[in-house]
Design a protein around this motif. Sequence first.
Motif, PDB file in Angstrom:
ATOM      1  N   ASP A   1       0.805  -1.223   0.000  1.00 38.18           N
ATOM      2  CA  ASP A   1       0.000   0.000   0.000  1.00 38.18           C
ATOM      3  C   ASP A   1       0.838   1.273   0.000  1.00 38.18           C
ATOM      4  OD1 ASP A   1      -2.386  -1.433   0.031  1.00 38.18           O
ATOM      5  OD2 ASP A   1      -2.392  -1.565   2.218  1.00 38.18           O
ATOM      6  N   ASP A   2       2.168   1.134   0.052  1.00 36.23           N
ATOM      7  CA  ASP A   2       3.010   2.328   0.174  1.00 36.23           C
ATOM      8  C   ASP A   2       2.980   3.195  -1.076  1.00 36.23           C
ATOM      9  OD1 ASP A   2       3.698   1.759   2.729  1.00 36.23           O
ATOM     10  OD2 ASP A   2       5.698   0.998   2.300  1.00 36.23           O
ATOM     11  N   ALA A   3       3.107   2.575  -2.257  1.00 34.79           N
ATOM     12  CA  ALA A   3       3.213   3.319  -3.511  1.00 34.79           C
ATOM     13  C   ALA A   3       1.852   3.387  -4.207  1.00 34.79           C
ATOM     14  CB  ALA A   3       4.239   2.664  -4.422  1.00 34.79           C
ATOM     15  N   ARG A   4       1.459   4.573  -4.589  1.00 29.20           N
ATOM     16  CA  ARG A   4       0.190   4.746  -5.297  1.00 29.20           C
ATOM     17  C   ARG A   4       0.351   5.734  -6.439  1.00 29.20           C
ATOM     18  NH1 ARG A   4      -4.267   5.382  -0.387  1.00 29.20           N
ATOM     19  NH2 ARG A   4      -3.846   3.388   0.642  1.00 29.20           N
ATOM     20  N   MET A   5      -0.564   5.618  -7.400  1.00 25.77           N
ATOM     21  CA  MET A   5      -0.613   6.561  -8.505  1.00 25.77           C
ATOM     22  C   MET A   5      -2.055   6.988  -8.730  1.00 25.77           C
ATOM     23  SD  MET A   5      -0.399   4.249 -11.984  1.00 25.77           S
ATOM     24  CE  MET A   5       1.322   3.880 -11.798  1.00 25.77           C
ATOM     25  N   GLU A   6      -2.225   8.215  -9.149  1.00 26.57           N
ATOM     26  CA  GLU A   6      -3.545   8.743  -9.502  1.00 26.57           C
ATOM     27  C   GLU A   6      -3.394   9.629 -10.716  1.00 26.57           C
ATOM     28  OE1 GLU A   6      -4.184  10.740  -5.697  1.00 26.57           O
ATOM     29  OE2 GLU A   6      -6.015   9.572  -5.464  1.00 26.57           O
TER      30      GLU A   6
ATOM     31  N   VAL B   1       6.038  11.812  -4.286  1.00 26.76           N
ATOM     32  CA  VAL B   1       7.396  11.273  -4.414  1.00 26.76           C
ATOM     33  C   VAL B   1       8.355  12.384  -4.813  1.00 26.76           C
ATOM     34  CG1 VAL B   1       8.842   9.610  -5.633  1.00 26.76           C
ATOM     35  CG2 VAL B   1       6.502   9.000  -5.005  1.00 26.76           C
ATOM     36  N   LYS B   2       7.932  13.210  -5.778  1.00 26.87           N
ATOM     37  CA  LYS B   2       8.781  14.319  -6.216  1.00 26.87           C
ATOM     38  C   LYS B   2       8.898  15.350  -5.100  1.00 26.87           C
ATOM     39  CE  LYS B   2       9.319  17.688  -9.960  1.00 26.87           C
ATOM     40  NZ  LYS B   2       8.751  18.207 -11.237  1.00 26.87           N
ATOM     41  N   GLY B   3      10.095  15.562  -4.644  1.00 26.36           N
ATOM     42  CA  GLY B   3      10.328  16.560  -3.614  1.00 26.36           C
ATOM     43  C   GLY B   3      10.417  16.015  -2.203  1.00 26.36           C
ATOM     44  N   TYR B   4       9.864  14.811  -1.965  1.00 28.48           N
ATOM     45  CA  TYR B   4       9.869  14.259  -0.604  1.00 28.48           C
ATOM     46  C   TYR B   4      10.637  12.948  -0.488  1.00 28.48           C
ATOM     47  CZ  TYR B   4       6.426  17.702   0.935  1.00 28.48           C
ATOM     48  OH  TYR B   4       5.799  18.866   1.265  1.00 28.48           O
ATOM     49  N   ALA B   5      10.639  12.139  -1.546  1.00 30.77           N
ATOM     50  CA  ALA B   5      11.285  10.825  -1.465  1.00 30.77           C
ATOM     51  C   ALA B   5      12.797  10.962  -1.489  1.00 30.77           C
ATOM     52  CB  ALA B   5      10.814   9.946  -2.620  1.00 30.77           C
ATOM     53  N   SER B   6      13.462  10.053  -0.799  1.00 26.94           N
ATOM     54  CA  SER B   6      14.920   9.996  -0.856  1.00 26.94           C
ATOM     55  C   SER B   6      15.360   9.493  -2.233  1.00 26.94           C
ATOM     56  CB  SER B   6      15.448   9.055   0.226  1.00 26.94           C
ATOM     57  OG  SER B   6      15.066   7.705  -0.071  1.00 26.94           O
ATOM     58  N   HIS B   7      16.658   9.550  -2.488  1.00 25.95           N
ATOM     59  CA  HIS B   7      17.166   9.074  -3.777  1.00 25.95           C
ATOM     60  C   HIS B   7      16.848   7.586  -3.949  1.00 25.95           C
ATOM     61  CE1 HIS B   7      19.739   9.000  -7.320  1.00 25.95           C
ATOM     62  NE2 HIS B   7      20.302   7.906  -6.854  1.00 25.95           N
TER      63      HIS B   7
ATOM     64  N   GLY C   1       3.464   7.901   4.247  1.00 27.25           N
ATOM     65  CA  GLY C   1       4.417   8.321   5.263  1.00 27.25           C
ATOM     66  C   GLY C   1       4.246   7.536   6.552  1.00 27.25           C
ATOM     67  N   SER C   2       5.178   7.719   7.482  1.00 27.90           N
ATOM     68  CA  SER C   2       5.132   6.995   8.754  1.00 27.90           C
ATOM     69  C   SER C   2       3.918   7.390   9.585  1.00 27.90           C
ATOM     70  CB  SER C   2       6.422   7.262   9.545  1.00 27.90           C
ATOM     71  OG  SER C   2       6.589   8.649   9.760  1.00 27.90           O
ATOM     72  N   THR C   3       3.379   8.586   9.335  1.00 27.82           N
ATOM     73  CA  THR C   3       2.208   9.046  10.091  1.00 27.82           C
ATOM     74  C   THR C   3       0.895   8.683   9.390  1.00 27.82           C
ATOM     75  OG1 THR C   3       2.197  11.199   8.974  1.00 27.82           O
ATOM     76  CG2 THR C   3       3.537  11.003  10.979  1.00 27.82           C
ATOM     77  N   GLY C   4       1.005   8.004   8.260  1.00 24.29           N
ATOM     78  CA  GLY C   4      -0.188   7.662   7.500  1.00 24.29           C
ATOM     79  C   GLY C   4      -0.522   8.683   6.435  1.00 24.29           C
ATOM     80  N   GLN C   5       0.198   9.817   6.468  1.00 21.96           N
ATOM     81  CA  GLN C   5      -0.018  10.858   5.466  1.00 21.96           C
ATOM     82  C   GLN C   5       0.666  10.459   4.157  1.00 21.96           C
ATOM     83  OE1 GLN C   5       1.844  14.542   6.443  1.00 21.96           O
ATOM     84  NE2 GLN C   5       0.811  15.713   4.829  1.00 21.96           N
ATOM     85  N   ARG C   6       0.005  10.719   3.042  1.00 18.61           N
ATOM     86  CA  ARG C   6       0.599  10.424   1.748  1.00 18.61           C
ATOM     87  C   ARG C   6       1.350  11.650   1.234  1.00 18.61           C
ATOM     88  NH1 ARG C   6      -0.295   5.622   0.556  1.00 18.61           N
ATOM     89  NH2 ARG C   6       0.945   5.918  -1.333  1.00 18.61           N
ATOM     90  N   LEU C   7       2.576  11.437   0.773  1.00 16.38           N
ATOM     91  CA  LEU C   7       3.420  12.532   0.311  1.00 16.38           C
ATOM     92  C   LEU C   7       3.808  12.313  -1.143  1.00 16.38           C
ATOM     93  CD1 LEU C   7       5.807  12.756   3.394  1.00 16.38           C
ATOM     94  CD2 LEU C   7       3.877  14.262   2.870  1.00 16.38           C
TER      95      LEU C   7
ATOM     96  N   ASP D   1      -1.141  15.204 -15.546  1.00 18.56           N
ATOM     97  CA  ASP D   1       0.020  14.621 -14.875  1.00 18.56           C
ATOM     98  C   ASP D   1      -0.383  13.287 -14.261  1.00 18.56           C
ATOM     99  OD1 ASP D   1       2.563  14.281 -13.836  1.00 18.56           O
ATOM    100  OD2 ASP D   1       2.506  16.037 -12.521  1.00 18.56           O
ATOM    101  N   LEU D   2       0.599  12.540 -13.829  1.00 19.79           N
ATOM    102  CA  LEU D   2       0.399  11.307 -13.081  1.00 19.79           C
ATOM    103  C   LEU D   2       0.909  11.562 -11.673  1.00 19.79           C
ATOM    104  CD1 LEU D   2      -0.474   8.306 -13.255  1.00 19.79           C
ATOM    105  CD2 LEU D   2       1.896   7.759 -13.842  1.00 19.79           C
ATOM    106  N   ARG D   3      -0.001  11.582 -10.704  1.00 13.08           N
ATOM    107  CA  ARG D   3       0.367  11.903  -9.328  1.00 13.08           C
ATOM    108  C   ARG D   3       0.902  10.648  -8.633  1.00 13.08           C
ATOM    109  NH1 ARG D   3      -4.371  13.780  -7.592  1.00 13.08           N
ATOM    110  NH2 ARG D   3      -3.924  15.909  -8.301  1.00 13.08           N
ATOM    111  N   LEU D   4       2.157  10.695  -8.197  1.00 15.75           N
ATOM    112  CA  LEU D   4       2.828   9.563  -7.558  1.00 15.75           C
ATOM    113  C   LEU D   4       3.037   9.891  -6.089  1.00 15.75           C
ATOM    114  CD1 LEU D   4       5.583   9.004 -10.298  1.00 15.75           C
ATOM    115  CD2 LEU D   4       3.300   7.960 -10.180  1.00 15.75           C
ATOM    116  N   THR D   5       2.591   9.009  -5.192  1.00 13.84           N
ATOM    117  CA  THR D   5       2.710   9.274  -3.756  1.00 13.84           C
ATOM    118  C   THR D   5       3.217   8.051  -3.007  1.00 13.84           C
ATOM    119  OG1 THR D   5       0.409   8.637  -3.306  1.00 13.84           O
ATOM    120  CG2 THR D   5       0.846  10.965  -3.801  1.00 13.84           C
TER     121      THR D   5
END
Length: 407
Positions: A228-233, A311-317, A303-309, A296-300
């Motif tokens: 459930d971690d990776a999602r697209m919309e 990927v662009k701008g928040y994910a590590s390399h 997060g550890s708190t259950g919030q979806r972030l 666009d294709l929204r990629l999220t």
Amino acid sequence: MHVSHLTLHDFRSYADVEVPLEAGVTAFVGRNGQGKTNLVEAVDYLSRLASHRVATDAPLIRAGADQALVRAAVVRDGRTAVLEVELNPGRANRARVNRSPLPRARDLVGLVRTVVFSPEDLALVKGDPSERRRFLDDLLVLRTPRLAGVRADYDRVLKQRNTLLKTAGHARRGSSSQDAALATLDVWDDHLVRVGSELLHHRLRLVEDLAPYLGKAYEAVARGASRDDARMEYAASTPLAAGDGDADQPAPAAGVPDTGVPDTGVLAEALLAELGRRRGDELDRGVTLVGPHRDDLRLTLGGSTGQRLPVKGYASHGESWSFALALRLAAYDLLRADGDDPILILDDVFAELDADRRAQLAALVAGAEQVLVTAAVEADVPEQLAGVTYAVAGGEVTRVGGATSDG
């Protein structure tokens, strides 16, 4: 499906080269600049009539040559077909199957299917929306080749409409020339809506089909990840349902469902309404602001708190690489579910990955009918992908332990 023989004439760095291939894994090993990627790029070009490295055909023609030829013998369900395309910069490309000309070069698209992993894949996550739109459209065409025509028609309509918007915008307000341009613009609005609604409908359906495979793939390549971690919309620039589009957009038209994929009629109504709403902005800016080319294709990631972030701008390399790999794996799994085992191309990708991700990716793709790998050194190719190896150097492609291919 696999390629059993590849012939190149004046393609990239090769004047002439013949490379026999087999099912299973084939690795092309050589220093940068020796031409190993050119070989797998040619196979991918036959699949999509586009390169994963450059936007136009001109760089694919060997310096000093007027045209290039790519030919491959493709084995599918025990039967072999010879596919070839002649690249003619500035003129129409020509394609043939078993030496018989096709009416249009794009009729070749989808007869062989490829999925390419490359260092450029990081742009799917970190790059502009155009990278993600191209990812969707390339996959759309591989699944449904007739959509190559829809895609081409949309690009043509968009170009014509942009030209007309510039003309109308520069004309004196209320003049006969502006009135004529605006009347013609209404006609092009109808064209844009007709073709755009079909492209949009198929993109929405594709994202719906692809999403379950993305979660599974991300779980496989990212350490400690869940399905459930990776999602697209799909992020439509035109409001289609509650919450879609920009925050300051008006409420969607009545009849647009909150879930599922709207049919082309509903999408056409939404596009036409938005074109009317943005007409003034478009005339001021001289560019089309409504349509699938703005989506666009929204990629999220969860997060550890259950919030979806995003990927662009928040994910590590590392997370970004895992997401990019998951997108490609999801595309591969979806094509397989359609009934075809596409050719996998791993273009210099292992040098970009740590040891764990190398092993995970190799294990996931080792069972493919054909895998083509490029690497600077043989040590970069994981043991799970041991197979036939070609050394590429000085314009020659030499099978390790075998004969030299013409080059």
